[in-house]
Design an enzyme around this catalytic site. Structure first.
Site, PDB file in Angstrom:
ATOM      1  CB  CYS A   2      -0.858   0.003   1.260  1.00  0.00           C
ATOM      2  SG  CYS A   2      -1.905  -1.453   1.382  1.00  0.00           S
ATOM      3  NE  ARG A  27       4.011   2.053  -2.247  1.00  0.00           N
ATOM      4  CZ  ARG A  27       4.919   1.859  -1.285  1.00  0.00           C
ATOM      5  NH1 ARG A  27       6.129   2.346  -1.439  1.00  0.00           N
ATOM      6  NH2 ARG A  27       4.636   1.208  -0.181  1.00  0.00           N
ATOM      7  CD1 TRP A  74      -0.168  -5.830  -2.271  1.00  0.00           C
ATOM      8  CD2 TRP A  74      -0.461  -5.304  -4.416  1.00  0.00           C
ATOM      9  NE1 TRP A  74       0.236  -6.901  -3.020  1.00  0.00           N
ATOM     10  CE2 TRP A  74       0.078  -6.611  -4.333  1.00  0.00           C
ATOM     11  CE3 TRP A  74      -0.706  -4.778  -5.668  1.00  0.00           C
ATOM     12  CZ2 TRP A  74       0.353  -7.382  -5.471  1.00  0.00           C
ATOM     13  CZ3 TRP A  74      -0.426  -5.556  -6.794  1.00  0.00           C
ATOM     14  CH2 TRP A  74       0.073  -6.831  -6.697  1.00  0.00           C
ATOM     15  CG  ASN A 100       2.353  -0.330   3.423  1.00  0.00           C
ATOM     16  OD1 ASN A 100       1.832  -1.378   3.036  1.00  0.00           O
ATOM     17  ND2 ASN A 100       3.594   0.022   3.131  1.00  0.00           N
ATOM     18  N   GLY A 101       0.741  -2.453   5.694  1.00  0.00           N
ATOM     19  CA  GLY A 101       1.307  -3.551   6.488  1.00  0.00           C
ATOM     20  C   GLY A 101       0.232  -4.571   6.806  1.00  0.00           C
ATOM     21  CD  GLU A 480      11.504 -17.208 -17.307  1.00  0.00           C
ATOM     22  OE1 GLU A 480      10.617 -17.702 -18.033  1.00  0.00           O
ATOM     23  OE2 GLU A 480      11.454 -16.032 -16.914  1.00  0.00           O
ATOM     24  CE  LYS A 484      11.815 -12.696 -17.845  1.00  0.00           C
ATOM     25  NZ  LYS A 484      10.924 -13.735 -18.010  1.00  0.00           N
ATOM     26  CD  GLU A 487       9.724 -11.359 -21.372  1.00  0.00           C
ATOM     27  OE1 GLU A 487       8.568 -10.983 -21.611  1.00  0.00           O
ATOM     28  OE2 GLU A 487      10.008 -12.052 -20.392  1.00  0.00           O
ATOM     29  CG  HIS A 503      17.255 -35.812 -31.494  1.00  0.00           C
ATOM     30  ND1 HIS A 503      17.335 -37.084 -32.035  1.00  0.00           N
ATOM     31  CD2 HIS A 503      17.503 -35.958 -30.176  1.00  0.00           C
ATOM     32  CE1 HIS A 503      17.577 -37.959 -31.084  1.00  0.00           C
ATOM     33  NE2 HIS A 503      17.684 -37.309 -29.940  1.00  0.00           N
ATOM     34  CE  LYS A 603       4.431  -8.044 -14.659  1.00  0.00           C
ATOM     35  NZ  LYS A 603       5.677  -8.822 -14.773  1.00  0.00           N
TER      36      LYS A 603
HETATM   37  C1  AGP Z   1       7.264 -13.250 -18.988  1.00  0.00           C
HETATM   38  O1  AGP Z   1       8.369 -12.419 -18.667  1.00  0.00           O
HETATM   39  C2  AGP Z   1       6.112 -12.460 -19.574  1.00  0.00           C
HETATM   40  N1  AGP Z   1       5.815 -11.332 -18.780  1.00  0.00           N
HETATM   41  C3  AGP Z   1       4.918 -13.353 -19.910  1.00  0.00           C
HETATM   42  O2  AGP Z   1       5.377 -14.515 -20.562  1.00  0.00           O
HETATM   43  C4  AGP Z   1       4.093 -13.811 -18.693  1.00  0.00           C
HETATM   44  O3  AGP Z   1       4.833 -14.723 -17.912  1.00  0.00           O
HETATM   45  C5  AGP Z   1       2.823 -14.508 -19.206  1.00  0.00           C
HETATM   46  O4  AGP Z   1       2.092 -13.574 -19.963  1.00  0.00           O
HETATM   47  C6  AGP Z   1       1.952 -15.069 -18.087  1.00  0.00           C
HETATM   48  O5  AGP Z   1       1.529 -14.017 -17.261  1.00  0.00           O
HETATM   49  P1  AGP Z   1       0.841 -14.383 -15.844  1.00  0.00           P
HETATM   50  O6  AGP Z   1       1.899 -15.018 -15.014  1.00  0.00           O
HETATM   51  O7  AGP Z   1       0.387 -13.065 -15.307  1.00  0.00           O
HETATM   52  O8  AGP Z   1      -0.287 -15.331 -16.117  1.00  0.00           O
END
Ligand code: AGP
Length: 608
Positions: A2, A27, A74, A100-101, A480, A484, A487, A503, A603
C-alpha cells in the site's frame, strides 16, 4: 504494497495529496482514498480502481482544508473494494487512518472492542481506528502510541483527529515511512516519489518511531515515548528515479528484490527443524489432495516454465501423475478428466491471463478442484479458483517476470513437498528445507555480482541468435532464459532440452552463436559436459552456468563462466535463474532496449 500520503501546511491539502498519490501508482494498487479536514469534520472519498477514478469522483469538489491523508491499497486482507479502501474511520468519524502492512493479531484486538461497534470493512486495518477511538483521551499521539503498542505485525500508519486540526500522527514498524519538510508545510509518505515534487528535505522514520507532524513543527519519539532527535536528509533524486529506488530500471529493482520476497513468501510456510511445510490459509480439504491420482499444471509464458520445473518436484516427492500444458493449448484439448481423481493448478502472476483463465473455466465446469497460485490478491483467477496460494512477490512493474517467477518456484516447491508428506510418498527432508532457507542469501550474493554479465554483454550484444541448453530441472530454466532474452533484447533465442541437440539444433552451431549451458552439479552433469564438447567442437561460444567450485569441470571448457553457489540438486533452479535474468538485462541494456516496457508486450495478457 500500500501507499500512504499526508500533508499539513498552508496550501489546500486535496491537490497535494492527489498529486502524491499519483506518484505512488507505480507500486501497484487496486483502490484509493483520501480524507481532508473540512468545516464540519473530515471530507472522505474512496474508490475501487485507479487514482484517475478517484480524480473523477472528486471532480468539482472544492475543499479548503489544509490537512489530510491519502492511500493506495494493495489488498492483503479483504478483496479490493470501495469499503475496504483506506482511509478507515471511527464510528463518530472523528478519526481517519491509513495503513500499510499486516495486523497479525487483528482478531484478538477486535475481541477487545465493545460488541456494538459495527465494522464497515473486511480489512485487518479497521480494528486500529476503532481501538484508537477507544484509547483517545485528548492526545492523538498518546492514543497512537498506546494502540500500536498492542499490535503484532507490520505497520506504517498516518492518523488525523477532528479535535486536533492541522496535525498528522504517523508511526512505523516494519513498513517504511518518510516525512517531508519545508516547502508549504510538512508531508508524510511511504516512499520518496510522493514527496519529491514538493520537497527534497526528508526525515526517515526508523523502526518503532512516532512522529507528530504539524504545519510548522515535527517531533519524533519512540513507541515507548522517548524523544528522538532526527536528522534532515537532502535527496538528489527526482520522483521517477525514486520510484525505481535508485535502480536504472524496475526490472533490475525487481531482480534485486528477490531475496526479500523469497523470504516473505517462505514466512509461516516452513519449519526446517521439524522438516515440515504448512499452508495456514489453504482451504481445500486434505482429503482432496490425498484422493487425487493426477495433477494438471496450466499456465502461460514464464509461469508455464515454473510449472515445468514443478513437474520434476512433484514426480520426485509424490506418487502423482503430472501433466503440464500451456493455457492456450490446453483449452482446446478433448479432456478425459476423472473429476474425483484429478485436480487443476493454474499459475499466474497477474491472475488475469485470458488463456489460463479459459483453461480454468473449462475444467471447473467439470467439477474438478482448481487451485490457483497467484501474486495479485483478489484477481479473477484467485476468485474463480476453489482455493489460492499467493506468491507474495509484491507488485511487479517490469513487463518481464523476474521475482514473480522465483516466488512461483518457491510456492510450487513447497506445495510439492507438502503434497508428498500428506500423501505419505515423501517423509520430508530437513536438510533440503535448511538449504531452501539459504536460497535468499545466495540469490542476494549472485545479484551483486553483475560485472560477469556486463562483460558478456559488452562482447556478445551484437549477436542475433542465442541458444539455451538445460536438462531435467534446468531445461525449463533454459526455456525461461531464452524467453527473458528475446522479450527484452529482441535477440532471437531458443531454449532447448540439451539432449535434443543431436536431433537438429546442433546444425545451428557455428562461431557466431553463443550457447548458454546450464550445468550445475546434478544427475545429468556429465551429459551437460558432453553437450559443451559438442558445441566447442563446432566452434560455438559457450556461456557456462556451473557451481562456483567447479573450476576443473565445466569452467575450463567455457568461454564465459556464470558461477552459482552450491545447493541441493532439487533447488538448483532457484540459483540458475538469476544469471538468466541478469544476462538478459545486461544484453538488453547494451542494445539500448526499453527494458521495462519492451515493444509489443503487455504486463498482463488479458486477451486471447
Ligand atoms: C514473462 O516475462 C512475460 N511477462 C509473460 O510470458 C508472462 O509470464 C505470461 O504472460 C503469463 O503471465 P501471468 O503469469 O500473469 O499469467
Amino acid at each position: 504494497m500500500c501507499g500512504i500520503t499526508g500533508y499539513t501546511g498552508s496550501a489546500r491539502a486535496l491537490p497535494v495529496i492527489m498529486e502524491a498519490l499519483h506518484r505512488l501508482e507505480y507500486r501497484g494498487y487496486d483502490s484509493a482514498g483520501v480524507a481532508v479536514e473540512g468545516k464540519d469534520g473530515f471530507f472522505l472519498k474512496k474508490v475501487k480502481g485507479k487514482i484517475d477514478d478517484l480524480d473523477a469522483a472528486l471532480d468539482g469538489v472544492e475543499i479548503e482544508g489544509t490537512t489530510g491523508i491519502g492511500h493506495t491499497r494493495w489488498a492483503t486482507h479483504g478483496e479490493p473494494s470501495q469499503k475496504n479502501a483506506h482511509p478507515h474511520f471511527s464510528i463518530d468519524r472523528n478519526i481517519m487512518l491509513v495503513h500499510n502492512g499486516i495486523i497479525e493479531n487483528h482478531d484478538r484486538l477486535r475481541d477487545r472492542l465493545p460488541e456494538d461497534i459495527e465494522f464497515t470493512s473486511e480489512t485487518d486495518t479497521e480494528v486500529l481506528v476503532h481501538l484508537l477511538s477507544e484509547n483517545y483521551d485528548g492526545d492523538l499521539t498518546e492514543a497512537v502510541r498506546f494502540t500500536l503498542g498492542e499490535v503484532e505485525g507490520s505497520f506504517a500508519v498516518a492518523v488525523v483527529h477532528r479535535d486536533e486540526p492541522g496535525r498528522i500522527v504517523a508511526a512505523r514498524s516494519g513498513s517504511p515511512l518518510i516525512i517531508g519538510c519545508g516547502g508549504e508545510g510538512n508531508y508524510v509518505a511511504s516512499d520518496l516519489p510522493a514527496l519529491l515534487d514538493f520537497t527534497n528535505e526528508v526525515i526517515f522514520l526508523d523502526e518503532d518511531e512516532i512522529a507528530t507532524i504539524d504545519s510548522d513543527s515535527i517531533t519524533v519519539q519512540t513507541i515507548d515515548g522517548e524523544e528522538r532527535k532526527k536528522s534532515v536528509n537532502s535527496i538528489s533524486w527526482d520522483a521517477v528515479q525514486a520510484q525505481k529506488g535508485g535502480y536504472k530500471h524496475f526490472m533490475l529493482k525487481e531482480i534485486a528484490e528477490q531475496p526479500q520476497v523469497l523470504r516473505q513468501s517462505m514466512r509461516g510456510r516452513l519449519d526446517s527443524e521439524a522438516g515440515i511445510v504448512k499452508f495456514p490459509n489453504l482451504e481445500l480439504d486434505d482429503s482432496i489432495f490425498k484422493r487425487i491420482e493426477k495433477i494438471n499444471l496450466i499456465a502461460c509464458g514464464t509461469s508455464y516454465h515454473a510449472c515445468m520445473v514443478a513437474r520434476y518436484w512433484l514426480e520426485e516427492m509424490t506418487d502423482l501423475h503430472v501433466e503440464v500444458d500451456i493455457g492456450s493449448e490446453y483449452r482446446y484439448r478433448s479432456l478425459n478428466y476423472e473429476a474425483d481423481r484429478e485436480m487443476l493448478v493454474t499459475v499466474s502472476q497477474s491472475g488475469e491471463t485470458a488463456d489460463t483463465l479459459a483453461a480454468l473455466r473449462k475444467v471447473s465446469r467439470l467439477d474438478v478442484p482448481v487451485l490457483s497460485i497467484c501474486n495479485v490478491l483478489g484477481s479473477t483467477m484467485a476468485r474463480e479458483a476453489d482455493d489460492v496460494l499467493y506468491t507474495h512477490a509484491g507488485p511487479e512493474i517490469g513487463v518481464a517476470s523476474t521475482k514473480s517467477f522465483t516466488t512461483q518456484l518457491l510456492v510450487l516447491f513447497l506445495f510439492s513437498y507438502y503434497l508428498g508428506r500428506l500423501r505419505g510418498s515423501f517423509e520430508g527432508d530437513r536438510e533440503l528445507l535448511e538449504a531452501l532457507e539459504q536460497i535468499p542469501d545466495q540469490v542476494d550474493q549472485q545479484i551483486r555480482d553483475r560485472e560477469i554479465y556486463q562483460k558478456i554483454a559488452a562482447e556478445q550484444f551484437k549477436k542475433e541468435d542465442f541458444l539455451f541448453l538445460g536438462r531435467h530441472l534446468n531445461y525449463p530454466v533454459a526455456m525461461e532464459g531464452a524467453l527473458k532474452l528475446k522479450e527484452i533484447s529482441y535477440i532471437h533465442a531458443e531454449g532447448y532440452p540439451a539432449g535434443e541437440m543431436k536431433h537438429g539444433p546442433i546444425a545451428l552451431i557455428d562461431e557466431e552463436i553463443p550457447v548458454v549451458v546450464l550445468g550445475p552439479h546434478s544427475r545429468v552433469y556429465n551429459k551437460m559436459l558432453s553437450n559443451i564438447e559438442e558445441v566447442k567442437a563446432r566452434g560455438g561460444i559457450v556461456l557456462g552456468v556451473c557451481m562456483e567450485d567447479d573450476k576443473q569441470g565445466i569452467a575450463e571448457m567455457c568461454d564465459y563462466l556464470m558461477p552459482v553457489p552450491d545447493t541441493e540438486e532439487l533447488l538448483t533452479p532457484f540459483l540458475t535463474t538469476p544469471p538468466m535474468q541478469i544476462l538478459s538485462y545486461e544484453l538488453a541494456v547494451r542494445r539500448g532496449c526499453d527494458v521495462d516496457q519492451p515493444r509489443n508486450l503487455a504486463k498482463s495478457v488479458t486477451v486471447e
